[in-house]
Design a protein around this motif. Sequence first.
Motif, mmCIF file in Angstrom:
data_model
loop_
_atom_site.group_PDB
_atom_site.id
_atom_site.type_symbol
_atom_site.label_atom_id
_atom_site.label_comp_id
_atom_site.label_asym_id
_atom_site.label_seq_id
_atom_site.Cartn_x
_atom_site.Cartn_y
_atom_site.Cartn_z
ATOM 1 N N LYS A 2 15.698 46.753 -12.218
ATOM 2 C CA LYS A 2 15.026 46.088 -13.332
ATOM 3 C C LYS A 2 14.911 44.589 -13.066
ATOM 4 O O LYS A 2 15.828 43.972 -12.530
ATOM 5 C CB LYS A 2 15.844 46.326 -14.609
ATOM 6 N N LYS A 3 13.782 43.991 -13.456
ATOM 7 C CA LYS A 3 13.563 42.565 -13.296
ATOM 8 C C LYS A 3 13.929 41.816 -14.577
ATOM 9 O O LYS A 3 13.699 42.317 -15.693
ATOM 10 C CB LYS A 3 12.115 42.278 -12.928
ATOM 11 N N PHE A 4 14.480 40.633 -14.428
ATOM 12 C CA PHE A 4 14.861 39.802 -15.565
ATOM 13 C C PHE A 4 14.150 38.462 -15.473
ATOM 14 O O PHE A 4 13.856 37.973 -14.384
ATOM 15 C CB PHE A 4 16.374 39.569 -15.584
ATOM 16 N N ASN A 5 13.896 37.875 -16.631
ATOM 17 C CA ASN A 5 13.302 36.543 -16.698
ATOM 18 C C ASN A 5 14.389 35.558 -17.111
ATOM 19 O O ASN A 5 14.561 35.253 -18.297
ATOM 20 C CB ASN A 5 12.139 36.521 -17.685
ATOM 21 N N ILE A 6 15.144 35.093 -16.140
ATOM 22 C CA ILE A 6 16.270 34.200 -16.409
ATOM 23 C C ILE A 6 15.926 32.819 -15.870
ATOM 24 O O ILE A 6 15.799 32.617 -14.666
ATOM 25 C CB ILE A 6 17.565 34.732 -15.772
ATOM 26 N N GLN A 7 15.781 31.878 -16.782
ATOM 27 C CA GLN A 7 15.430 30.511 -16.425
ATOM 28 C C GLN A 7 16.654 29.605 -16.550
ATOM 29 O O GLN A 7 17.510 29.827 -17.397
ATOM 30 C CB GLN A 7 14.319 30.002 -17.347
ATOM 31 N N PRO A 8 16.748 28.571 -15.718
ATOM 32 C CA PRO A 8 17.802 27.575 -15.931
ATOM 33 C C PRO A 8 17.683 26.990 -17.334
ATOM 34 O O PRO A 8 16.580 26.948 -17.900
ATOM 35 C CB PRO A 8 17.515 26.521 -14.863
ATOM 36 N N VAL A 9 18.802 26.567 -17.888
ATOM 37 C CA VAL A 9 18.724 25.982 -19.228
ATOM 38 C C VAL A 9 17.821 24.747 -19.190
ATOM 39 O O VAL A 9 17.802 23.995 -18.208
ATOM 40 C CB VAL A 9 20.116 25.616 -19.790
ATOM 41 N N ASP A 10 17.081 24.554 -20.257
ATOM 42 C CA ASP A 10 16.200 23.391 -20.407
ATOM 43 C C ASP A 10 17.077 22.181 -20.749
ATOM 44 O O ASP A 10 17.734 22.160 -21.792
ATOM 45 C CB ASP A 10 15.202 23.683 -21.519
ATOM 46 N N CYS A 11 17.079 21.190 -19.890
ATOM 47 C CA CYS A 11 17.948 20.024 -20.080
ATOM 48 C C CYS A 11 17.255 18.862 -20.798
ATOM 49 O O CYS A 11 17.797 17.748 -20.847
ATOM 50 C CB CYS A 11 18.483 19.555 -18.732
ATOM 51 N N SER A 12 16.075 19.088 -21.344
ATOM 52 C CA SER A 12 15.331 17.996 -21.980
ATOM 53 C C SER A 12 16.053 17.443 -23.210
ATOM 54 O O SER A 12 15.816 16.301 -23.599
ATOM 55 C CB SER A 12 13.921 18.453 -22.353
ATOM 56 N N MET A 13 16.951 18.250 -23.810
ATOM 57 C CA MET A 13 17.700 17.794 -24.980
ATOM 58 C C MET A 13 19.006 17.104 -24.608
ATOM 59 O O MET A 13 19.748 16.671 -25.492
ATOM 60 C CB MET A 13 18.024 18.977 -25.896
ATOM 61 N N GLN A 14 19.315 16.998 -23.342
ATOM 62 C CA GLN A 14 20.640 16.544 -22.936
ATOM 63 C C GLN A 14 20.988 15.164 -23.498
ATOM 64 O O GLN A 14 22.105 14.944 -23.985
ATOM 65 C CB GLN A 14 20.739 16.532 -21.412
ATOM 66 N N ALA A 15 20.048 14.238 -23.446
ATOM 67 C CA ALA A 15 20.328 12.885 -23.941
ATOM 68 C C ALA A 15 20.622 12.896 -25.441
ATOM 69 O O ALA A 15 21.539 12.207 -25.916
ATOM 70 C CB ALA A 15 19.149 11.963 -23.631
ATOM 71 N N ALA A 16 19.853 13.681 -26.197
ATOM 72 C CA ALA A 16 20.069 13.758 -27.650
ATOM 73 C C ALA A 16 21.418 14.390 -27.966
ATOM 74 O O ALA A 16 22.125 13.961 -28.888
ATOM 75 C CB ALA A 16 18.942 14.546 -28.302
ATOM 76 N N ILE A 17 21.778 15.416 -27.219
ATOM 77 C CA ILE A 17 23.085 16.065 -27.423
ATOM 78 C C ILE A 17 24.203 15.085 -27.109
ATOM 79 O O ILE A 17 25.170 14.955 -27.871
ATOM 80 C CB ILE A 17 23.195 17.329 -26.556
ATOM 81 N N GLN A 18 24.069 14.370 -25.993
ATOM 82 C CA GLN A 18 25.112 13.416 -25.601
ATOM 83 C C GLN A 18 25.242 12.297 -26.624
ATOM 84 O O GLN A 18 26.355 11.848 -26.942
ATOM 85 C CB GLN A 18 24.801 12.830 -24.226
ATOM 86 N N GLU A 19 24.111 11.852 -27.158
ATOM 87 C CA GLU A 19 24.156 10.801 -28.185
ATOM 88 C C GLU A 19 24.927 11.282 -29.412
ATOM 89 O O GLU A 19 25.743 10.541 -29.977
ATOM 90 C CB GLU A 19 22.744 10.385 -28.580
ATOM 91 N N LYS A 20 24.689 12.527 -29.829
ATOM 92 C CA LYS A 20 25.422 13.047 -30.982
ATOM 93 C C LYS A 20 26.914 13.134 -30.678
ATOM 94 O O LYS A 20 27.750 12.766 -31.511
ATOM 95 C CB LYS A 20 24.887 14.426 -31.384
ATOM 96 N N ILE A 21 27.261 13.626 -29.486
ATOM 97 C CA ILE A 21 28.669 13.742 -29.113
ATOM 98 C C ILE A 21 29.325 12.360 -29.101
ATOM 99 O O ILE A 21 30.436 12.176 -29.620
ATOM 100 C CB ILE A 21 28.797 14.427 -27.736
ATOM 101 N N ASP A 22 28.650 11.378 -28.533
ATOM 102 C CA ASP A 22 29.236 10.045 -28.394
ATOM 103 C C ASP A 22 29.348 9.313 -29.724
ATOM 104 O O ASP A 22 30.144 8.361 -29.848
ATOM 105 C CB ASP A 22 28.398 9.197 -27.422
#
Length: 343
Positions: A2-22
């Motif tokens: 069986k074939k799967f459609n597995i993509q790397p996680v989209d990192c476009s939100m990384q800066a926003a996530i880090q800002e919230k954490i910080d």
Amino acid sequence: MKKFNIQPVDCSMQAAIQEKIDNLNKPKGSLGRLEELAMQICLIQQTLEPSLAHPCHLLLGGDHGIEREGVSVSPREVTWQQMINFTHGGGGVNMFCRQHGFKLRIVDVGVDYDLSGIDGIIDRKIARGTKNFLHEPAMTEQEFDRAIQIGCDLVDDCIAEGCRVLSIGEMGIANTSPSSIWMHLFTGTPLKDCIGAGAGLDTPGIRHKYEILNQAVERFKANGFEPLSYFGGFEMVAAIGAMLKAAEKHLVILIDGFIMTACALAAIQLYPAAKDYMIFTHCGDESGHQRMLHAMGANALLHLGLRLGEGTGALCAFPVIDSAVRMMNEMNNFDKARITKYF
């Protein structure tokens, strides 16, 4: 397969996530590994408000033909006896599922016993155990495909109930043997460094296990077979299918001990991006587990010396992962708390 459609996680939100954490009301970086987990889970779910809703645990059972060669101190009947015990709520996996609110699914994928009439066991039996890979492939290509699909279908059932986080465990006497071989073949680690005591082998027992597995590997290499179906157990291949489907659907996947780490290693061999969705929850006491994690570039959350299997290490680690999510959703930031931001 069986074939799967597995993509790397989209990192476009990384800066926003880090800002919230910080900007949470704490010194920058002071929650250490929890901040790393929060980042990973937010990226998996593509949100600043992550959720671990409806956690599910798959307990997959199967027997192994290689057990006939005396590579385990436990006889194969322990597999079906424990499967029945799980339905009575008496296993380690039951205790931890109750403690942490996981829905437990007990699934017979290939146990060498008739469990079809037992309430609480989902019947997905492919065969009554795999064949002995010392002499022949453990399963056919068709059986391999069926096991992958079983894992996928189980995850679809969990998702239909709202599951956002999945853990997987196994019950299968002798399944450290195929796990050791997969580790050897996929990481290049010498076979002797991949083999441990399993359920409690003594030194002569470990030596015998090495001799048997080495013979099997040499025969495999001489004939150019495919390693997943040649050595794998039905419960292990179903776990690979479950991991790949969960990654495709952006679930958080909790990886347990030596055997499930070997299954994760196999899944990553097929789809490298699947690793983005995995949290490696603990380093167990089985020889080779730390080596395998290191070879995968994985850093375990806990080091409790566990070697029970069943997914118990993943379940034990859940409160730490839950804390990371609560940090994101429940802590004040500096502005709301009216605290001077001092960095």
